[in-house]
Write an enzyme that holds these catalytic residues in place. Sequence first.
Site, PDB file in Angstrom:
ATOM      1  CG  HIS A  53       7.871 -20.164  10.224  1.00 51.36           C
ATOM      2  ND1 HIS A  53       7.151 -21.250  10.687  1.00 51.36           N
ATOM      3  CD2 HIS A  53       7.159 -19.707   9.195  1.00 51.36           C
ATOM      4  CE1 HIS A  53       6.116 -21.253   9.763  1.00 51.36           C
ATOM      5  NE2 HIS A  53       6.027 -20.504   8.816  1.00 51.36           N
ATOM      6  N   GLY A  58       7.493  -7.011  19.257  1.00 53.63           N
ATOM      7  CA  GLY A  58       6.746  -7.156  18.094  1.00 53.63           C
ATOM      8  C   GLY A  58       7.817  -6.952  16.875  1.00 53.63           C
ATOM      9  NE  ARG A 117      10.905  -0.564  19.699  1.00 56.09           N
ATOM     10  CZ  ARG A 117       9.549  -0.073  19.815  1.00 56.09           C
ATOM     11  NH1 ARG A 117       8.676  -0.879  20.367  1.00 56.09           N
ATOM     12  NH2 ARG A 117       9.758   1.231  19.368  1.00 56.09           N
ATOM     13  NE  ARG A 171       8.147 -16.946   6.330  1.00 57.29           N
ATOM     14  CZ  ARG A 171       7.082 -16.696   5.467  1.00 57.29           C
ATOM     15  NH1 ARG A 171       6.536 -15.968   5.508  1.00 57.29           N
ATOM     16  NH2 ARG A 171       6.802 -17.952   4.815  1.00 57.29           N
ATOM     17  NE  ARG A 180       1.977  -8.290  22.800  1.00 55.44           N
ATOM     18  CZ  ARG A 180       2.564  -7.301  22.132  1.00 55.44           C
ATOM     19  NH1 ARG A 180       3.887  -7.330  21.324  1.00 55.44           N
ATOM     20  NH2 ARG A 180       2.073  -6.072  21.723  1.00 55.44           N
ATOM     21  CB  ILE A 181       8.487  -6.546  25.953  1.00 55.19           C
ATOM     22  CG1 ILE A 181       9.425  -7.000  25.222  1.00 55.19           C
ATOM     23  CG2 ILE A 181       8.831  -6.861  27.439  1.00 55.19           C
ATOM     24  CD1 ILE A 181      11.058  -6.603  25.535  1.00 55.19           C
ATOM     25  N   GLY A 182       5.582  -5.034  24.518  1.00 56.06           N
ATOM     26  CA  GLY A 182       4.983  -4.663  23.276  1.00 56.06           C
ATOM     27  C   GLY A 182       4.337  -3.242  23.603  1.00 56.06           C
ATOM     28  CB  SER A 183       3.215  -0.413  22.037  1.00 53.54           C
ATOM     29  OG  SER A 183       3.005  -0.776  20.577  1.00 53.54           O
ATOM     30  CD  GLU A 211      -1.810  -7.719  23.126  1.00 54.14           C
ATOM     31  OE1 GLU A 211      -0.662  -8.048  22.700  1.00 54.14           O
ATOM     32  OE2 GLU A 211      -2.673  -8.198  23.065  1.00 54.14           O
ATOM     33  CG  MET A 212      -3.250  -5.905  17.370  1.00 53.45           C
ATOM     34  SD  MET A 212      -3.087  -4.888  15.790  1.00 53.45           S
ATOM     35  CE  MET A 212      -4.062  -5.987  14.578  1.00 53.45           C
ATOM     36  CB  SER A 236       2.257   3.217  22.067  1.00 41.12           C
ATOM     37  OG  SER A 236       1.147   2.568  21.398  1.00 41.12           O
ATOM     38  CG  ASP A 237      -2.060   3.977  20.217  1.00 41.44           C
ATOM     39  OD1 ASP A 237      -1.248   3.434  20.331  1.00 41.44           O
ATOM     40  OD2 ASP A 237      -3.225   3.877  20.526  1.00 41.44           O
ATOM     41  NE  ARG A 296       5.007   4.997  19.291  1.00 45.15           N
ATOM     42  CZ  ARG A 296       4.572   5.131  18.408  1.00 45.15           C
ATOM     43  NH1 ARG A 296       4.616   4.055  17.432  1.00 45.15           N
ATOM     44  NH2 ARG A 296       3.948   6.301  17.961  1.00 45.15           N
TER      45      ARG A 296
HETATM   46  N1  HPA Z   1      -4.537  -1.179  18.681  1.00 45.80           N
HETATM   47  C1  HPA Z   1      -4.034  -2.190  18.441  1.00 45.80           C
HETATM   48  N2  HPA Z   1      -2.773  -2.387  18.834  1.00 45.80           N
HETATM   49  C2  HPA Z   1      -1.816  -1.510  19.306  1.00 45.80           C
HETATM   50  C3  HPA Z   1      -2.871  -0.297  19.213  1.00 45.80           C
HETATM   51  C4  HPA Z   1      -3.843   0.134  18.873  1.00 45.80           C
HETATM   52  O1  HPA Z   1      -4.578   1.388  18.945  1.00 45.80           O
HETATM   53  N3  HPA Z   1      -1.673   0.709  19.980  1.00 45.80           N
HETATM   54  C5  HPA Z   1      -0.663  -0.043  20.109  1.00 45.80           C
HETATM   55  N4  HPA Z   1      -0.773  -1.151  19.688  1.00 45.80           N
END
Ligand code: HPA
Length: 233
Positions: A4, A20, A24, A43, A87-90, A179-180, A203-204, A217
């Site tokens: 990969h 992610g 970015r 990819r 990791r830098i994410g939301s 997050e995931m 972010s939410d 964001r």
């Molecule tokens: N769920 C999962 N991952 C996320 C969310 C969420 O609501 N917001 C930002 N990343």
Amino acid sequence: MTPHIEAKKEDIAKIVLMPGDPLRAKFIAENYLTDYKLINQVRGMLGYTGYYKGKKVTVMGSGMGIPSMGIYSYELFKFYDVDTIIRIGSCGAYTKDLNLFDLILVNESYSISTYAFDQNGYEGKIIEASKILNDKIINKAHELNLKINTARIHCSDVFYKETNPFKKLYEKHGCLAVEMESFALFHNAKILNKKAACILTVSDNLETKEETTSIERQTAFTTMIKLALESIL
Ligand code: HPA
């Protein structure tokens, strides 16, 4: 080279920042790094290696979700001798005590994902970030006058849920946000004796239903990029 990642081993730094979104990674390279070059586009998972204030660093997308982060972080740690991944994410907040754009430093990732069990039989549901790395990030945040909340978060496999018992995850398991990707990252770091951290921007908010716009964001993201980059110096 791995299935990969096409980069040569020497083209990836010991420290990798992973948003992610691969675009970015491109944004970070173009706006913060000097002498950077594209080291992966397999990819479309763009990766760049360059210098931040003279320090060699790679920035590369992780993709979304535990399996994607699982693949990239494993290959970087195991086959490219990467030491540290941040990791830098939301994230989505599970409590109204967190505001949009608040910064979270994950100390524990809680998940019922089968990733760790499938990977090496680990049955735990909680995996910790690197304490040394987190301490560095906290110190740097103080130095930069940034407020950062250290928290356990929920690492979920599902974004679109028909039922969402997030209050239970907050009240029973102490997860402040969702997050995931962190569970896979922390697991790989642990089994391979490496260092991993995860900085998130809210972010939410699932409780108040507030959301950020994509423009907002982007701006919030720059605070997090700065903190991550300054922390590796
Ligand atoms: N769920 C999962 N991952 C996320 C969310 C969420 O609501 N917001 C930002 N990343």
